[in-house]
Design a protein around this motif. Structure first.
Motif, PDB file in Angstrom:
ATOM      1  N   ASP A 203      -8.036 -12.429  29.385  1.00 24.38           N
ATOM      2  CA  ASP A 203      -7.580 -11.210  28.698  1.00 24.38           C
ATOM      3  C   ASP A 203      -6.243 -11.506  28.011  1.00 24.38           C
ATOM      4  N   THR A 204      -5.189 -10.797  28.437  1.00 28.17           N
ATOM      5  CA  THR A 204      -3.909 -11.032  27.759  1.00 28.17           C
ATOM      6  C   THR A 204      -3.046 -12.077  28.467  1.00 28.17           C
ATOM      7  N   PHE A 205      -3.555 -12.575  29.574  1.00 30.82           N
ATOM      8  CA  PHE A 205      -2.783 -13.542  30.370  1.00 30.82           C
ATOM      9  C   PHE A 205      -3.055 -14.957  29.849  1.00 30.82           C
ATOM     10  N   VAL A 206      -1.988 -15.661  29.527  1.00 31.85           N
ATOM     11  CA  VAL A 206      -2.130 -17.008  28.964  1.00 31.85           C
ATOM     12  C   VAL A 206      -1.252 -17.951  29.788  1.00 31.85           C
ATOM     13  N   LEU A 207      -1.835 -19.075  30.206  1.00 32.92           N
ATOM     14  CA  LEU A 207      -1.100 -19.973  31.097  1.00 32.92           C
ATOM     15  C   LEU A 207      -1.361 -21.431  30.717  1.00 32.92           C
ATOM     16  N   ALA A 208      -0.278 -22.200  30.655  1.00 34.05           N
ATOM     17  CA  ALA A 208      -0.375 -23.636  30.375  1.00 34.05           C
ATOM     18  C   ALA A 208       0.160 -24.393  31.592  1.00 34.05           C
ATOM     19  N   GLU A 209       0.091 -25.701  31.505  1.00 39.09           N
ATOM     20  CA  GLU A 209       0.501 -26.657  32.546  1.00 39.09           C
ATOM     21  C   GLU A 209      -0.587 -26.751  33.617  1.00 39.09           C
ATOM     22  N   SER A 210      -1.286 -27.891  33.583  1.00 42.90           N
ATOM     23  CA  SER A 210      -2.473 -28.046  34.426  1.00 42.90           C
ATOM     24  C   SER A 210      -2.202 -27.808  35.910  1.00 42.90           C
ATOM     25  N   ALA A 211      -1.093 -28.308  36.426  1.00 39.43           N
ATOM     26  CA  ALA A 211      -0.840 -28.153  37.865  1.00 39.43           C
ATOM     27  C   ALA A 211      -0.614 -26.680  38.206  1.00 39.43           C
ATOM     28  N   VAL A 212       0.036 -25.966  37.285  1.00 43.86           N
ATOM     29  CA  VAL A 212       0.292 -24.541  37.509  1.00 43.86           C
ATOM     30  C   VAL A 212      -1.003 -23.751  37.354  1.00 43.86           C
ATOM     31  N   VAL A 213      -1.806 -24.135  36.372  1.00 46.16           N
ATOM     32  CA  VAL A 213      -3.100 -23.461  36.172  1.00 46.16           C
ATOM     33  C   VAL A 213      -3.967 -23.635  37.424  1.00 46.16           C
ATOM     34  N   ASP A 214      -3.975 -24.849  37.978  1.00 42.22           N
ATOM     35  CA  ASP A 214      -4.789 -25.077  39.178  1.00 42.22           C
ATOM     36  C   ASP A 214      -4.278 -24.241  40.356  1.00 42.22           C
ATOM     37  N   GLU A 215      -2.967 -24.119  40.479  1.00 42.12           N
ATOM     38  CA  GLU A 215      -2.416 -23.267  41.547  1.00 42.12           C
ATOM     39  C   GLU A 215      -2.817 -21.808  41.310  1.00 42.12           C
ATOM     40  N   TYR A 216      -2.788 -21.376  40.055  1.00 37.60           N
ATOM     41  CA  TYR A 216      -3.197 -20.003  39.728  1.00 37.60           C
ATOM     42  C   TYR A 216      -4.654 -19.782  40.133  1.00 37.60           C
ATOM     43  N   LEU A 217      -5.519 -20.748  39.763  1.00 37.13           N
ATOM     44  CA  LEU A 217      -6.943 -20.600  40.087  1.00 37.13           C
ATOM     45  C   LEU A 217      -7.154 -20.573  41.603  1.00 37.13           C
ATOM     46  N   GLU A 218      -6.351 -21.358  42.313  1.00 32.48           N
ATOM     47  CA  GLU A 218      -6.451 -21.372  43.782  1.00 32.48           C
ATOM     48  C   GLU A 218      -6.085 -19.989  44.358  1.00 32.48           C
ATOM     49  N   ASP A 219      -5.068 -19.364  43.782  1.00 31.18           N
ATOM     50  CA  ASP A 219      -4.674 -18.029  44.253  1.00 31.18           C
ATOM     51  C   ASP A 219      -5.683 -16.960  43.829  1.00 31.18           C
TER      52      ASP A 219
END
Ligand SMILES: N[C@@H](CCC(=O)N[C@@H](CS)C(=O)NCC(=O)O)C(=O)O
Length: 191
Positions: free
Chosen positions: A56-72
């Motif tokens: 949606d309106t949430f945009v996220l870069a940086e693979s390690a951070v994206v993976d942490e986001y997906l984990e949460d």
């Protein structure tokens, strides 16, 4: 629906693809041509790099951070071990990923002494994996995801021999049993 701004050849994108596959999250892909990057990618990520994840309106870069986001966001199956010490050691490895990527890209650039430098980094991982099946300990997780895309590319695209590093070679063989990693093996083969 999640959109992943992606490039097959990008190992950082592979980190995110693997996690999405592990968690069986549906997503759509927008392929970004890394040789002719579209101007709009800078609106998603001011650094102009992929991967970028959009929901949606949430945009996220940086693979390690994206993976942490997906984990949460999608806790099952968990990709950090239950044990706090193992989680912390896994995160430390992700934090210290430069220890592998610096010699890897030096080798890609054909710098003098780079093969020795990369072998030394592989030897470090091999030593760690002699005592445990996965990088953060007893369970597969985000530390393995963070490293394996470079190891696959080194082995299959840069003719780096893994046989001098038997524990590392066994780890790769173990990971390739997982559909998420087998899919990346196919991506690398198609590059
Ligand atoms: N720290 C970033 C690195 C991402 C990255 O370097 N991606 C490369 C492709 S593999 C890229 O977009 N390169 C274009 C550039 O650096 O301008 C991450 O972990 O996501």
């Amino acid at each position: 629906m999640i959109t992943l701004y992606d490039a097959d050849r990008c190992p950082y994108c592979a980190r995110v693809r693997i996690v999405l596959a592990e968690k069986r999250v549906e997503y759509e892909t927008v392929a970004v041509d890394l040789d002719d990057r579209p101007a709009w990618i800078y609106e998603k990520n001011p650094l102009g790099r992929v991967p970028v994840l959009e929901e949606d309106t949430f945009v996220l870069a940086e693979s390690a951070v994206v993976d942490e986001y997906l984990e949460d966001r999608y806790p099952e199956p968990a990709l950090w071990p239950a044990d706090p010490a193992e989680r912390a050691l896994g995160r430390m490895l992700v934090f210290r990923f430069d220890e592998l990527s610096r010699p890897y890209y030096a080798l890609r650039r054909g710098e003098e002494g780079a093969a020795e430098g990369f072998d030394a980094a592989l030897a470090e991982l091999d030593g760690l994996l002699e005592g445990q099946p996965f990088l953060s300990g007893r369970e597969f997780g985000l530390a393995d995801v963070a490293y394996v895309p470079w190891i696959l590319r080194a082995r299959d695209r840069m003719e780096v021999e893994l046989t001098p590093f038997p524990a590392l070679a066994d780890w790769v063989a173990r990971l390739e049993q997982r559909p998420s990693i087998a899919a990346e093996f196919d991506v690398v083969a198609s590059l």
